[in-house]
Design a protein around this motif. Sequence first.
Motif, mmCIF file in Angstrom:
data_model
loop_
_atom_site.group_PDB
_atom_site.id
_atom_site.type_symbol
_atom_site.label_atom_id
_atom_site.label_comp_id
_atom_site.label_asym_id
_atom_site.label_seq_id
_atom_site.Cartn_x
_atom_site.Cartn_y
_atom_site.Cartn_z
ATOM 1 N N TYR A 132 28.488 10.265 180.656
ATOM 2 C CA TYR A 132 27.771 11.041 179.655
ATOM 3 C C TYR A 132 26.362 11.292 180.160
ATOM 4 O O TYR A 132 25.636 10.352 180.473
ATOM 5 N N GLU A 133 25.987 12.527 180.284
ATOM 6 C CA GLU A 133 24.638 12.872 180.718
ATOM 7 C C GLU A 133 23.681 12.653 179.553
ATOM 8 O O GLU A 133 23.955 13.054 178.433
ATOM 9 N N LYS A 134 22.553 12.041 179.825
ATOM 10 C CA LYS A 134 21.606 11.655 178.780
ATOM 11 C C LYS A 134 20.595 12.743 178.442
ATOM 12 O O LYS A 134 19.774 12.569 177.565
ATOM 13 N N ILE A 135 20.626 13.868 179.145
ATOM 14 C CA ILE A 135 19.715 14.978 178.865
ATOM 15 C C ILE A 135 20.523 16.116 178.264
ATOM 16 O O ILE A 135 21.544 16.518 178.815
ATOM 17 N N ALA A 136 20.060 16.624 177.126
ATOM 18 C CA ALA A 136 20.779 17.694 176.435
ATOM 19 C C ALA A 136 19.817 18.810 176.067
ATOM 20 O O ALA A 136 18.695 18.554 175.639
ATOM 21 N N THR A 137 20.252 20.036 176.247
ATOM 22 C CA THR A 137 19.441 21.173 175.820
ATOM 23 C C THR A 137 19.763 21.469 174.362
ATOM 24 O O THR A 137 20.926 21.473 173.958
ATOM 25 N N ILE A 138 18.720 21.698 173.571
ATOM 26 C CA ILE A 138 18.939 22.034 172.169
ATOM 27 C C ILE A 138 18.438 23.437 171.847
ATOM 28 O O ILE A 138 18.741 23.970 170.794
ATOM 29 N N ALA A 139 17.678 24.026 172.753
ATOM 30 C CA ALA A 139 17.222 25.412 172.636
ATOM 31 C C ALA A 139 17.033 25.934 174.060
ATOM 32 O O ALA A 139 17.167 25.169 175.020
ATOM 33 N N ASP A 140 16.712 27.199 174.204
ATOM 34 C CA ASP A 140 16.577 27.774 175.536
ATOM 35 C C ASP A 140 15.548 27.050 176.388
ATOM 36 O O ASP A 140 15.731 26.894 177.583
ATOM 37 N N SER A 141 14.468 26.604 175.798
ATOM 38 C CA SER A 141 13.408 25.971 176.589
ATOM 39 C C SER A 141 13.060 24.568 176.098
ATOM 40 O O SER A 141 11.988 24.058 176.387
ATOM 41 N N VAL A 142 13.973 23.930 175.360
ATOM 42 C CA VAL A 142 13.726 22.591 174.836
ATOM 43 C C VAL A 142 14.920 21.698 175.163
ATOM 44 O O VAL A 142 16.064 22.072 174.915
ATOM 45 N N ALA A 143 14.612 20.523 175.719
ATOM 46 C CA ALA A 143 15.655 19.547 176.035
ATOM 47 C C ALA A 143 15.261 18.200 175.444
ATOM 48 O O ALA A 143 14.086 17.934 175.224
ATOM 49 N N ILE A 144 16.264 17.370 175.164
ATOM 50 C CA ILE A 144 16.008 16.017 174.667
ATOM 51 C C ILE A 144 16.730 15.026 175.552
ATOM 52 O O ILE A 144 17.712 15.358 176.206
ATOM 53 N N THR A 145 16.213 13.822 175.569
ATOM 54 C CA THR A 145 16.925 12.731 176.216
ATOM 55 C C THR A 145 17.394 11.780 175.131
ATOM 56 O O THR A 145 16.743 11.646 174.099
ATOM 57 N N THR A 146 18.523 11.147 175.358
ATOM 58 C CA THR A 146 19.094 10.284 174.341
ATOM 59 C C THR A 146 19.380 8.901 174.908
ATOM 60 O O THR A 146 19.536 8.732 176.112
ATOM 61 N N ALA A 147 19.419 7.944 174.013
ATOM 62 C CA ALA A 147 19.805 6.580 174.366
ATOM 63 C C ALA A 147 20.587 6.016 173.190
ATOM 64 O O ALA A 147 20.391 6.421 172.050
ATOM 65 N N GLY A 148 21.480 5.115 173.464
ATOM 66 C CA GLY A 148 22.275 4.521 172.395
ATOM 67 C C GLY A 148 23.721 4.920 172.504
ATOM 68 O O GLY A 148 24.220 5.223 173.577
ATOM 69 N N LEU A 149 24.391 4.923 171.368
ATOM 70 C CA LEU A 149 25.811 5.239 171.342
ATOM 71 C C LEU A 149 26.065 6.709 171.665
ATOM 72 O O LEU A 149 25.346 7.588 171.194
ATOM 73 N N VAL A 150 27.075 6.961 172.434
ATOM 74 C CA VAL A 150 27.409 8.318 172.846
ATOM 75 C C VAL A 150 27.747 9.180 171.638
ATOM 76 O O VAL A 150 27.296 10.315 171.532
ATOM 77 N N SER A 151 28.520 8.639 170.704
ATOM 78 C CA SER A 151 28.930 9.432 169.548
ATOM 79 C C SER A 151 27.723 9.821 168.694
ATOM 80 O O SER A 151 27.654 10.947 168.196
ATOM 81 N N ASP A 152 26.763 8.925 168.526
ATOM 82 C CA ASP A 152 25.555 9.244 167.764
ATOM 83 C C ASP A 152 24.737 10.314 168.463
ATOM 84 O O ASP A 152 24.231 11.248 167.828
ATOM 85 N N ALA A 153 24.600 10.194 169.777
ATOM 86 C CA ALA A 153 23.832 11.173 170.544
ATOM 87 C C ALA A 153 24.494 12.548 170.494
ATOM 88 O O ALA A 153 23.821 13.569 170.342
ATOM 89 N N GLN A 154 25.818 12.586 170.604
ATOM 90 C CA GLN A 154 26.535 13.855 170.547
ATOM 91 C C GLN A 154 26.383 14.514 169.178
ATOM 92 O O GLN A 154 26.169 15.724 169.086
ATOM 93 N N LEU A 155 26.477 13.722 168.122
ATOM 94 C CA LEU A 155 26.339 14.275 166.775
ATOM 95 C C LEU A 155 24.928 14.801 166.544
ATOM 96 O O LEU A 155 24.759 15.916 166.042
ATOM 97 N N LEU A 156 23.918 14.030 166.923
ATOM 98 C CA LEU A 156 22.543 14.470 166.741
ATOM 99 C C LEU A 156 22.260 15.740 167.534
ATOM 100 O O LEU A 156 21.624 16.670 167.025
ATOM 101 N N THR A 157 22.755 15.813 168.751
ATOM 102 C CA THR A 157 22.565 16.999 169.581
ATOM 103 C C THR A 157 23.234 18.215 168.953
ATOM 104 O O THR A 157 22.636 19.293 168.877
ATOM 105 N N LYS A 158 24.442 18.037 168.471
ATOM 106 C CA LYS A 158 25.195 19.148 167.871
ATOM 107 C C LYS A 158 24.504 19.665 166.608
ATOM 108 O O LYS A 158 24.337 20.877 166.426
#
Length: 79
Positions: free
Chosen positions: A22-48
């Motif tokens: 699971y990659e820990k860096i996720a794009t949430i907008a064209d020029s904005v990215a977040i990094t996540t830590a913790g449970l994969v399912s929580d990170a995926q839900l928050l990103t979505k």
Amino acid sequence: MIVKKTRETFQNNPATYHGKKYEKIATIADSVAITTAGLVSDAQLLTKVARAEIKLKEVQTGRKITVKEAVNTLAGLSY
């Protein structure tokens, strides 16, 4: 969680889960990215949910979201 403004638009969506990888860096907008830590399912839900909220805001306002607005959106979601 760290929100970072990027200089270039991400071409792929690195926030995907492939088996145990699971990659820990996720794009949430064209020029904005977040990094996540913790449970994969929580990170995926928050990103979505963050992507959906930001896209909705962009459609409603007719402009790209700023980093400050993205941070406020994430703060509201995680509170």
